[in-house]
Design an enzyme around this catalytic site. Sequence first.
Site, PDB file in Angstrom:
ATOM      1  N   TYR A  33      14.295   0.597  93.868  1.00  0.00           N
ATOM      2  CA  TYR A  33      12.954   0.895  94.368  1.00  0.00           C
ATOM      3  C   TYR A  33      12.884   2.316  94.891  1.00  0.00           C
ATOM      4  CZ  TYR A  33      14.502   0.553  99.267  1.00  0.00           C
ATOM      5  OH  TYR A  33      15.124   0.779 100.472  1.00  0.00           O
ATOM      6  N   LYS A 149      19.704   3.146  95.256  1.00  0.00           N
ATOM      7  CA  LYS A 149      18.617   2.581  96.069  1.00  0.00           C
ATOM      8  C   LYS A 149      18.189   1.227  95.504  1.00  0.00           C
ATOM      9  CE  LYS A 149      14.480   4.128  98.564  1.00  0.00           C
ATOM     10  NZ  LYS A 149      15.083   4.134  99.915  1.00  0.00           N
ATOM     11  N   GLU A 182      24.761   5.823 108.280  1.00  0.00           N
ATOM     12  CA  GLU A 182      23.331   6.101 108.189  1.00  0.00           C
ATOM     13  C   GLU A 182      22.581   4.981 108.882  1.00  0.00           C
ATOM     14  OE1 GLU A 182      22.038   6.096 104.108  1.00  0.00           O
ATOM     15  OE2 GLU A 182      23.204   4.320 103.625  1.00  0.00           O
ATOM     16  N   LEU A 207      22.794   6.921 101.309  1.00  0.00           N
ATOM     17  CA  LEU A 207      21.769   7.202 100.334  1.00  0.00           C
ATOM     18  C   LEU A 207      21.413   8.685 100.398  1.00  0.00           C
ATOM     19  CD1 LEU A 207      19.722   5.885  98.308  1.00  0.00           C
ATOM     20  CD2 LEU A 207      18.110   5.872 100.217  1.00  0.00           C
TER      21      LEU A 207
END
Length: 286
Positions: A33, A149, A182, A207
């Site tokens: 996505y 992702k 993250e 990411l």
Amino acid sequence: MSRIAYVNGRYVPHRDATIHVEDRGFQFADGVYEVCEVRAGRLIDERRHLDRLDRSLSELRIVPPMTRAALSVVIRETVRQNRVRDGIVYLQVTRGIARRDHAFPDKPIPASLIVTSRSADPVKRDKAADAGVGVITVPDNRWDRVDIKTVGLLPNVLAKQAAKEAGAKEAWFVDAKGEVTEGSSTNAWIVTADGIVVTRPAEHGILRGITRAVILDILAAAGLKLEERAFTLAEARAAREAFFTSASNIVVPVVKLDGAVVGDGKPGPVVSRLREEFYRFAEASA
């Protein structure tokens, strides 16, 4: 006005938008996505988002559902039909619909494509950022390829829920070495006592955030010192400033970490400058 969703070739009322029970995104989280900001009716960093989408699809060996030009048309039409001036557009691509079996389908099947868009209040977002937010930390229990992702976000969901229950805005993952990787839906940053901006390098452990890439451009143009390296939770607690970045939040100061004050407990000059400069460096397309 009712919302509209694009689902596999059709624009339908959002309340009626459905996928097949054997869509592999639903069965296996076998999909990817992207989320792109819409600001003043323009798409922010569309090119970078679609570049990352292409990479994610390639890593999972999913054939794109349409050409990039056609996808751009669908994105804009979805934004238009939802009359979104400020908000987000969400797109999801899965491997498609096939009999439930872990291995890829033997015969090629068309990928599934879903696009939705909704409005958001930029004033409300900026107000929260003006005050700064709290972050908690949680153990990093995700798979090794978080650079893709994918829609497989259960650890992120649990981390975000833990943050919500703790009265915080975000949760930062901490690995077995005691290093921050993250956030549950953001990239993590600190500013050291010496004024050096630190964030983890974009390898398989995080990411490759689109907003992150814009921030790197701003730092370079401003001549601010940057170190792309892992930083420990202890370093984050001792930081002069901390912040996180994402497409939907842009740049958000972190003033509390696990309940302890970061710096002087207020948004600092570095993060304030990054917020002010962001749209001068981001790409806006009609």
